[in-house]
Design an enzyme around this catalytic site. Structure first.
Site, PDB file in Angstrom:
ATOM      1  N   ASP A  83      -3.417 -70.934   6.399  1.00 23.63           N
ATOM      2  CA  ASP A  83      -4.541 -70.259   5.737  1.00 23.63           C
ATOM      3  C   ASP A  83      -5.493 -69.647   6.762  1.00 23.63           C
ATOM      4  O   ASP A  83      -6.022 -68.551   6.560  1.00 23.63           O
ATOM      5  CB  ASP A  83      -5.299 -71.239   4.845  1.00 23.63           C
ATOM      6  CG  ASP A  83      -4.525 -71.596   3.585  1.00 23.63           C
ATOM      7  OD1 ASP A  83      -3.504 -70.926   3.304  1.00 23.63           O
ATOM      8  OD2 ASP A  83      -4.938 -72.539   2.877  1.00 23.63           O
ATOM      9  N   ASN A  89       3.546 -72.681   8.599  1.00 26.82           N
ATOM     10  CA  ASN A  89       3.170 -73.709   7.625  1.00 26.82           C
ATOM     11  C   ASN A  89       3.935 -75.005   7.862  1.00 26.82           C
ATOM     12  O   ASN A  89       3.364 -76.112   7.785  1.00 26.82           O
ATOM     13  CB  ASN A  89       3.437 -73.204   6.201  1.00 26.82           C
ATOM     14  CG  ASN A  89       2.398 -72.189   5.737  1.00 26.82           C
ATOM     15  OD1 ASN A  89       1.250 -72.226   6.172  1.00 26.82           O
ATOM     16  ND2 ASN A  89       2.811 -71.287   4.863  1.00 26.82           N
ATOM     17  N   GLU A 148       2.145 -64.016   2.517  1.00 29.37           N
ATOM     18  CA  GLU A 148       1.784 -63.522   3.845  1.00 29.37           C
ATOM     19  C   GLU A 148       1.949 -62.012   3.909  1.00 29.37           C
ATOM     20  O   GLU A 148       2.064 -61.434   4.985  1.00 29.37           O
ATOM     21  CB  GLU A 148       2.645 -64.188   4.930  1.00 29.37           C
ATOM     22  CG  GLU A 148       4.117 -63.834   4.911  1.00 29.37           C
ATOM     23  CD  GLU A 148       4.945 -64.729   3.984  1.00 29.37           C
ATOM     24  OE1 GLU A 148       6.164 -64.771   4.175  1.00 29.37           O
ATOM     25  OE2 GLU A 148       4.374 -65.378   3.084  1.00 29.37           O
ATOM     26  N   ASP A 187     -18.399 -14.655  -0.383  1.00 28.96           N
ATOM     27  CA  ASP A 187     -19.288 -13.608   0.134  1.00 28.96           C
ATOM     28  C   ASP A 187     -18.689 -12.248  -0.228  1.00 28.96           C
ATOM     29  O   ASP A 187     -17.500 -12.013  -0.003  1.00 28.96           O
ATOM     30  CB  ASP A 187     -19.440 -13.729   1.646  1.00 28.96           C
ATOM     31  CG  ASP A 187     -20.671 -12.986   2.162  1.00 28.96           C
ATOM     32  OD1 ASP A 187     -20.893 -11.838   1.731  1.00 28.96           O
ATOM     33  OD2 ASP A 187     -21.395 -13.549   3.000  1.00 28.96           O
ATOM     34  N   ASP A 201       3.808 -57.683   6.865  1.00 28.78           N
ATOM     35  CA  ASP A 201       4.232 -59.067   6.602  1.00 28.78           C
ATOM     36  C   ASP A 201       4.259 -59.843   7.921  1.00 28.78           C
ATOM     37  O   ASP A 201       4.775 -59.346   8.932  1.00 28.78           O
ATOM     38  CB  ASP A 201       5.626 -59.066   5.968  1.00 28.78           C
ATOM     39  CG  ASP A 201       6.055 -60.444   5.522  1.00 28.78           C
ATOM     40  OD1 ASP A 201       5.815 -60.779   4.351  1.00 28.78           O
ATOM     41  OD2 ASP A 201       6.616 -61.185   6.350  1.00 28.78           O
ATOM     42  N   ILE A 202       3.681 -61.048   7.931  1.00 28.59           N
ATOM     43  CA  ILE A 202       3.682 -61.882   9.129  1.00 28.59           C
ATOM     44  C   ILE A 202       5.096 -62.421   9.355  1.00 28.59           C
ATOM     45  O   ILE A 202       5.720 -62.979   8.445  1.00 28.59           O
ATOM     46  CB  ILE A 202       2.688 -63.053   8.997  1.00 28.59           C
ATOM     47  CG1 ILE A 202       1.263 -62.512   8.800  1.00 28.59           C
ATOM     48  CG2 ILE A 202       2.745 -63.957  10.228  1.00 28.59           C
ATOM     49  CD1 ILE A 202       0.239 -63.592   8.538  1.00 28.59           C
TER      50      ILE A 202
END
Length: 462
Positions: free
Chosen positions: A347, A338, A373, A9, A330-331
Site C-alpha cells: 500500500d 506483497n 497495481e 479582418d 502497471d507495477i
C-alpha cells in the site's frame, strides 16, 4: 506553443501579416474577412482565441463579439480586439461587448504574444474545471449553486512611498466597495495575507521598482494561499515589454496608467467574476465527487470516474480534431512485494507512486487507479511522439528512486511497464473508447512480454 487562432479582418494585408506572425509562433491559424465565414469556421474548427478587427465599416463586429460571448457554446473562446482606435471610448466599447483585451495598431509583437499565452492559459484552466463539473453532474451529483454577484476581497498593492490615492478612489467607486491598501514590500515579507484577496491590483506605474514587482507577481502566483487570486497590473504608458513580462510571470490583466475609471472597473469586475466562478467549480469537484469517485488509498480517481470522464475527453478530442492518448501503467512483479513485505508495504508503494504521477502531469490530464497495481493516464491534445516521451518519463519516475516502506524497513526499488494508445487525428467516437483502452492494455502486455520496465505503443491506435 499550441492553440488555434482565428483572424477576422476585412483588410487582406492585415490578415496576412497577423497570420504570418501567428504561424511563426507555432499556432494553427484560420483567417477570414466576414462574419459568415467566421461562423462557418467556428462551427467546424473551433478556435481557442479570436483576433478580431472591430473597426469594420460594413458589419457590426461589436454585435458579433457580444453574440459569441452570450452563446454558451462559444463563450469560452478568448477574444482580442485589434484595429481599435486608441481611445478610452473605443477600448471601453470593445471590453463592454466581451473582448478580453484591446490592442490598437501598431501592435507590439512581444505584448501580443504574451497576451495570447496568458489568455490561453486561463482558457485551458477554465475548460478543465468546466469539464470536471459536467462529469460530476453526469454522475448524478447535485449541480453547484448558481453564481451570484457578491462583494469580493480586493487589495491595492503599491510601493510604500508611492501610494496613488486617485487609483484607490477610482477602484472603490468603480467596484462599489471598499478596497484594502497594502505595501508591496510588506506583502513580500508576509508569510500569509488574510483575508486572501480575490483580486490584487498592483500599481507598477512607477517603473523604478519594477524588479521587486516582477518578484511580487511571481511570488503571489507561487504561494498556495494566493495562487488562485487574480492580478491586475497598472503599468506605465509606452512600456509594452514590461507589460509582457508581467503577463508571462502570471498576471491576469494589464492596464496602463491614466486608464479611465470605466475601463478599470470593467477589467476588475471581469477578473472577480472569473475568480468566483473558478472557486465555485473547484468546490463542486472537491465536495461533490471526492468520496464517490476517488480511490480511498491513493486519493486518485477510481474506475467509476474514469468511465464518465474519458467519454468527455473523447468527445472533446473529436470536436477539436486533436489526439487523445491513453496509458495503462502497471507495477512489475507487484505480487512479490506483497508476498515478501506484506500488504501494508505494498500500500505504501501504491500511495507514493500515485503522488509521483499526480505531481508530474498537467492539470488537464487524468490519472486514476483502475486496478490493484494498475493506473490509467489520459492526456488530451497529445500526439503519439509526445505520448511515448511522457510514458517514458512516468516509467522513470518509478525506477528513479526507491520507495520508503517506513518503520525501519528497507528502501524498495520497483519498476513499471506502460502501454500507450493514441486516437486518430479526427478523434475517437464514444463506441470506440473501450477499444482504445483495450489497445492500451494490449500494449501494456507487450511491454511486459518484452522484459518489463518498458514502454510499448499500440500501432493500431496511432
Amino acid at each position: 506553443m499550441s492553440g488555434r487562432i482565428l483572424i477576422i479582418d476585412t483588410v487582406a494585408t492585415n490578415r496576412i501579416v497577423l497570420k504570418v506572425k501567428m504561424l511563426a509562433a507555432q499556432f494553427s491559424v484560420d483567417a477570414c474577412s466576414s462574419r459568415i465565414e467566421a461562423e462557418a469556421i467556428i462551427s467546424t474548427n473551433r478556435p481557442d482565441l479570436i483576433l478580431i478587427n472591430l473597426s469594420d465599416p460594413v458589419e457590426d463586429r461589436h454585435e458579433f463579439c457580444r453574440t459569441l460571448k452570450n452563446d454558451p457554446q462559444t463563450s469560452g473562446i478568448a477574444v482580442i480586439a485589434v484595429g481599435v482606435a486608441d481611445t478610452s471610448k473605443a477600448r471601453f466599447a470593445a471590453l463592454d461587448v466581451g473582448a478580453d483585451d484591446v490592442l490598437p495598431r501598431p501592435m507590439n509583437d512581444t505584448l501580443l504574444l504574451a497576451r495570447i499565452r496568458s489568455l490561453l492559459r486561463v482558457r485551458s484552466a477554465s475548460q478543465e474545471l468546466l469539464l470536471r463539473d459536467s462529469t460530476s453532474r453526469a454522475l448524478g451529483f447535485e449541480e453547484a449553486n448558481a453564481l451570484f454577484e457578491t462583494a469580493a476581497h480586493v487589495a491595492l498593492l503599491s510601493p510604500e512611498d508611492m501610494q496613488d490615492g486617485n487609483l484607490l478612489t477610482m477602484l472603490g467607486k468603480g467596484l462599489g466597495q471598499p478596497v484594502r491598501t497594502l505595501s508591496t514590500a510588506g506583502v513580500l515579507k508576509a508569510t500569509a495575507v488574510t483575508p486572501v484577496p480575490d483580486l490584487f491590483v498592483i500599481d507598477a506605474s512607477s517603473d523604478t521598482s519594477q524588479h521587486a514587482l516582477f518578484r511580487l507577481v511571481s511570488d503571489l502566483r507561487s504561494r498556495s494561499e494566493t495562487r488562485q487570486s487574480t492580478q491586475l497590473i497598472v503599468v506605465p504608458h509606452g512600456k509594452p515589454d514590461m507589460a509582457a513580462m508581467f503577463l508571462d510571470l502570471g498576471a491576469d490583466d494589464i492596464v496602463t496608467s491614466g486608464t479611465s475609471q470605466g475601463e478599470l472597473s470593467l477589467r476588475a469586475k471581469a477578473l472577480i467574476r472569473r475568480k468566483l466562478l473558478h472557486d465555485r467549480l473547484r468546490d463542486t469537484v472537491r465536495n461533490g465527487l471526492h468520496a464517490a469517485v476517488t480511490d480511498p488509498l491513493t486519493g486518485l480517481y477510481n474506475r467509476r470516474y474514469v468511465e464518465s470522464h474519458l467519454t468527455r475527453l473523447a468527445e472533446q478530442s473529436r470536436g477539436s480534431g486533436r489526439e487523445l492518448a491513453v496509458m495503462m501503467l502497471d507495477i512489475d512483479y507487484f505480487k512479490s512485494v506483497n508476498d515478501t513485505y506484506g500488504h501494508a508495504a505494498g500500500d505504501k508503494v501504491l500511495v507514493q507512486l500515485a503522488d509521483r504521477l499526480r505531481e508530474n502531469l498537467r492539470a488537464i490530464d487524468l490519472v486514476a487507479r483502475v486496478g490493484g497495481e494498475e493506473f490509467l493516464v489520459a492526456m488530451p491534445r497529445t500526439s503519439a511522439v509526445q505520448a511515448r516521451n511522457a510514458a517514458n518519463r512516468l516509467r522513470r519516475l518509478v525506477n528513479c528512486r526507491p520507495f520508503d516502506l517506513g518503520d525501519g524497513g528497507p528502501k524498495l526499488r520497483v519498476t513499471a511497464s506502460v502501454g500507450v494508445a493514441v486516437s486518430g487525428q479526427n478523434g475517437m467516437h464514444q463506441t470506440e473508447l473501450t477499444r482504445m483502452c483495450d489497445l492500451a492494455d494490449a500494449a501494456l502486455y507487450a511491454a511486459k512480454s518484452a522484459g518489463r520496465d518498458q514502454v510499448a505503443l499500440s500501432k493500431s491506435a496511432a
